[in-house]
Design a protein around this motif. Structure first.
Motif, PDB file in Angstrom:
ATOM      1  N   GLY A 134      27.240  83.805  65.935  1.00  0.00           N
ATOM      2  CA  GLY A 134      27.645  84.548  67.118  1.00  0.00           C
ATOM      3  C   GLY A 134      29.148  84.507  67.330  1.00  0.00           C
ATOM      4  O   GLY A 134      29.893  83.849  66.587  1.00  0.00           O
ATOM      5  N   GLN A 135      29.605  85.202  68.355  1.00  0.00           N
ATOM      6  CA  GLN A 135      31.038  85.293  68.645  1.00  0.00           C
ATOM      7  C   GLN A 135      31.684  83.921  68.809  1.00  0.00           C
ATOM      8  O   GLN A 135      32.645  83.573  68.114  1.00  0.00           O
ATOM      9  N   ASP A 136      31.170  83.109  69.723  1.00  0.00           N
ATOM     10  CA  ASP A 136      31.781  81.814  70.015  1.00  0.00           C
ATOM     11  C   ASP A 136      31.648  80.853  68.834  1.00  0.00           C
ATOM     12  O   ASP A 136      32.577  80.112  68.515  1.00  0.00           O
ATOM     13  N   GLY A 137      30.474  80.868  68.204  1.00  0.00           N
ATOM     14  CA  GLY A 137      30.249  79.986  67.063  1.00  0.00           C
ATOM     15  C   GLY A 137      31.219  80.266  65.935  1.00  0.00           C
ATOM     16  O   GLY A 137      31.767  79.339  65.308  1.00  0.00           O
ATOM     17  N   ALA A 138      31.473  81.545  65.672  1.00  0.00           N
ATOM     18  CA  ALA A 138      32.377  81.917  64.584  1.00  0.00           C
ATOM     19  C   ALA A 138      33.814  81.496  64.891  1.00  0.00           C
ATOM     20  O   ALA A 138      34.496  80.916  64.045  1.00  0.00           O
ATOM     21  N   ILE A 175      35.693  82.846  56.661  1.00  0.00           N
ATOM     22  CA  ILE A 175      35.336  81.425  56.657  1.00  0.00           C
ATOM     23  C   ILE A 175      33.941  81.144  56.097  1.00  0.00           C
ATOM     24  O   ILE A 175      33.532  79.985  56.023  1.00  0.00           O
ATOM     25  N   LYS A 176      33.205  82.171  55.694  1.00  0.00           N
ATOM     26  CA  LYS A 176      31.826  81.976  55.260  1.00  0.00           C
ATOM     27  C   LYS A 176      31.717  80.944  54.132  1.00  0.00           C
ATOM     28  O   LYS A 176      30.866  80.055  54.163  1.00  0.00           O
ATOM     29  N   SER A 177      32.602  81.033  53.154  1.00  0.00           N
ATOM     30  CA  SER A 177      32.533  80.130  51.999  1.00  0.00           C
ATOM     31  C   SER A 177      32.945  78.703  52.333  1.00  0.00           C
ATOM     32  O   SER A 177      32.683  77.773  51.560  1.00  0.00           O
ATOM     33  N   LYS A 178      33.576  78.521  53.494  1.00  0.00           N
ATOM     34  CA  LYS A 178      34.048  77.193  53.881  1.00  0.00           C
ATOM     35  C   LYS A 178      33.028  76.424  54.717  1.00  0.00           C
ATOM     36  O   LYS A 178      33.227  75.246  55.011  1.00  0.00           O
ATOM     37  N   LEU A 179      31.964  77.094  55.129  1.00  0.00           N
ATOM     38  CA  LEU A 179      30.949  76.495  55.984  1.00  0.00           C
ATOM     39  C   LEU A 179      29.758  75.984  55.182  1.00  0.00           C
ATOM     40  O   LEU A 179      29.451  76.499  54.105  1.00  0.00           O
ATOM     41  N   LEU A 183      25.910  87.915  58.924  1.00  0.00           N
ATOM     42  CA  LEU A 183      27.061  87.013  58.781  1.00  0.00           C
ATOM     43  C   LEU A 183      28.388  87.751  58.900  1.00  0.00           C
ATOM     44  O   LEU A 183      29.430  87.253  58.470  1.00  0.00           O
ATOM     45  N   TRP A 184      28.384  88.932  59.524  1.00  0.00           N
ATOM     46  CA  TRP A 184      29.595  89.755  59.511  1.00  0.00           C
ATOM     47  C   TRP A 184      30.795  89.090  60.190  1.00  0.00           C
ATOM     48  O   TRP A 184      31.936  89.249  59.749  1.00  0.00           O
ATOM     49  N   ARG A 185      30.525  88.306  61.236  1.00  0.00           N
ATOM     50  CA  ARG A 185      31.653  87.652  61.921  1.00  0.00           C
ATOM     51  C   ARG A 185      32.301  86.599  61.019  1.00  0.00           C
ATOM     52  O   ARG A 185      33.528  86.461  60.978  1.00  0.00           O
TER      53      ARG A 185
END
Length: 330
Positions: free
Chosen positions: A11-15, A48-52, A40-42
């Motif tokens: 979500g917005q805040d989580g991202a 940052i997707k690959s860093k999580l 996962l668009w945000r």
């Protein structure tokens, strides 16, 4: 290296919070509710997707939460998992109560059982104030929620207080007034407006239909609000804080600034109202007093409302323009 677990990371805040914590050197574990399609668009937008570390987790499943906490032993847990649409909560009150309310208790209990020194942040909301009679709302204002969403959030808020007082957990709530950004979901009125304006600007639409134009809210920039959330868990003593700008604008103001940002003519040429978009019980005015956050956390919002609306309109124009270019190359 500290480890943080963020529920509702997509979500917005989580991202935005994940981005902030990664910049601070945290290992970030983000959880999402498994569905047929994972959005996962945000996370991709922020790069940052690959860093999580991504894990599926349902806040209704205590066993799953205990296993994840044992696996990662997080120093901090931030809870954004919720059915977070006020309008939908009238249509699905039981689901909202289970996820948005009881889900908080499950997380708190999992922390108490597994790692009671974990610091916990609960995303509370100004919707808990509801039909309050006070001019400005702070941490001492009485609650009067007027939607199933607000009631469920209030349950989660009081459970957070209860676990703090009963078991000594470092558990606190950020009572957040409306906070928006280009990452806001299209279901929310702010993005509904800025997305529609972008489409009108590009000739893809010619009309925007809304409900109550007179409703007023205290709107801030979400990326700044997650800074306060992190600061809350760095304090010596757990406390609850109101996070707000202290200023209100109406939906009509939002519409006016959005059309202005897009360089379009009078907004009344494009906007219609429809009673079906009006909630069964709507809140007239909510405006927060975040004096405590300023004094204790050293936090205050920096982006004004007009800047925020312009930022969102420009982002939506880019999205629709890029989509058109992509379609032309296929």
């Amino acid at each position: 290296m500290k480890t943080a677990l963020i529920t509702g990371v997509t979500g917005q805040d989580g991202a935005y919070l994940a981005e902030l914590l990664l910049e601070k050197g945290y290992q970030v574990v983000g959880t999402y509710r498994r569905t047929s399609t994972l959005d996962l668009w945000r996370l991709r937008h922020l790069g940052i997707k690959s860093k999580l570390i991504l894990e599926s987790m349902d806040v209704e499943d205590l066993g799953c939460q205990v296993r994840l906490l044992k696996k990662y032993m997080p120093d901090e847990v931030y809870n954004f998992a919720a059915q977070s649409f006020v309008g939908v909560s009238f249509e699905q009150p039981l689901l909202t109560s289970t996820i948005t309310g009881l889900g908080v208790t499950n997380l708190l209990e999992a922390i108490r059982i597994t790692k009671p020194d974990t610091r916990f942040y609960q995303a509370s909301t100004a919707e808990m104030f509801g039909k309050t009679k006070t001019t400005r709302q702070n941490e001492e204002t009485a609650f009067y929620p007027c939607s199933p969403y607000g009631v469920a959030k209030l349950y989660g808020h009081w459970m957070t207080v209860n676990y703090r007082e009963s078991y000594g957990l470092f558990a606190c709530s950020g009572i957040m007034f409306n906070h928006e950004s280009p990452l806001r979901g299209i279901e929310f009125v702010t993005r509904k407006i800025t997305d529609a304006v972008a489409q009108i600007k590009l000739g893809k639409s010619d009309k925007l239909v809304l409900g109550n134009l007179d409703a007023k809210r205290d709107w801030g920039y979400a990326k700044e609000y997650v800074e306060a959330m992190w600061l809350m868990l760095q304090q010596d003593v757990p406390q609850d804080f109101v996070l707000s700008t202290g200023r209100t604008n109406s939906v009509q103001d939002l519409v006016h600034f959005a059309f202005q940002a897009a360089g379009l003519g009078p907004w009344k040429d494009y906007v219609e109202t429809d009673p079906k978009f009006v909630r069964p019980v709507d809140i007239g005015v909510l405006v927060g007093d975040s004096t405590k956050a300023k004094q204790v956390l050293g936090w205050q919002p920096r982006t004004d409302f007009k800047q925020l609306v312009s930022m969102m309109v420009e982002a939506d124009i880019r999205r629709h323009s890029q989509h058109e270019k992509t379609m032309l190359t296929i």
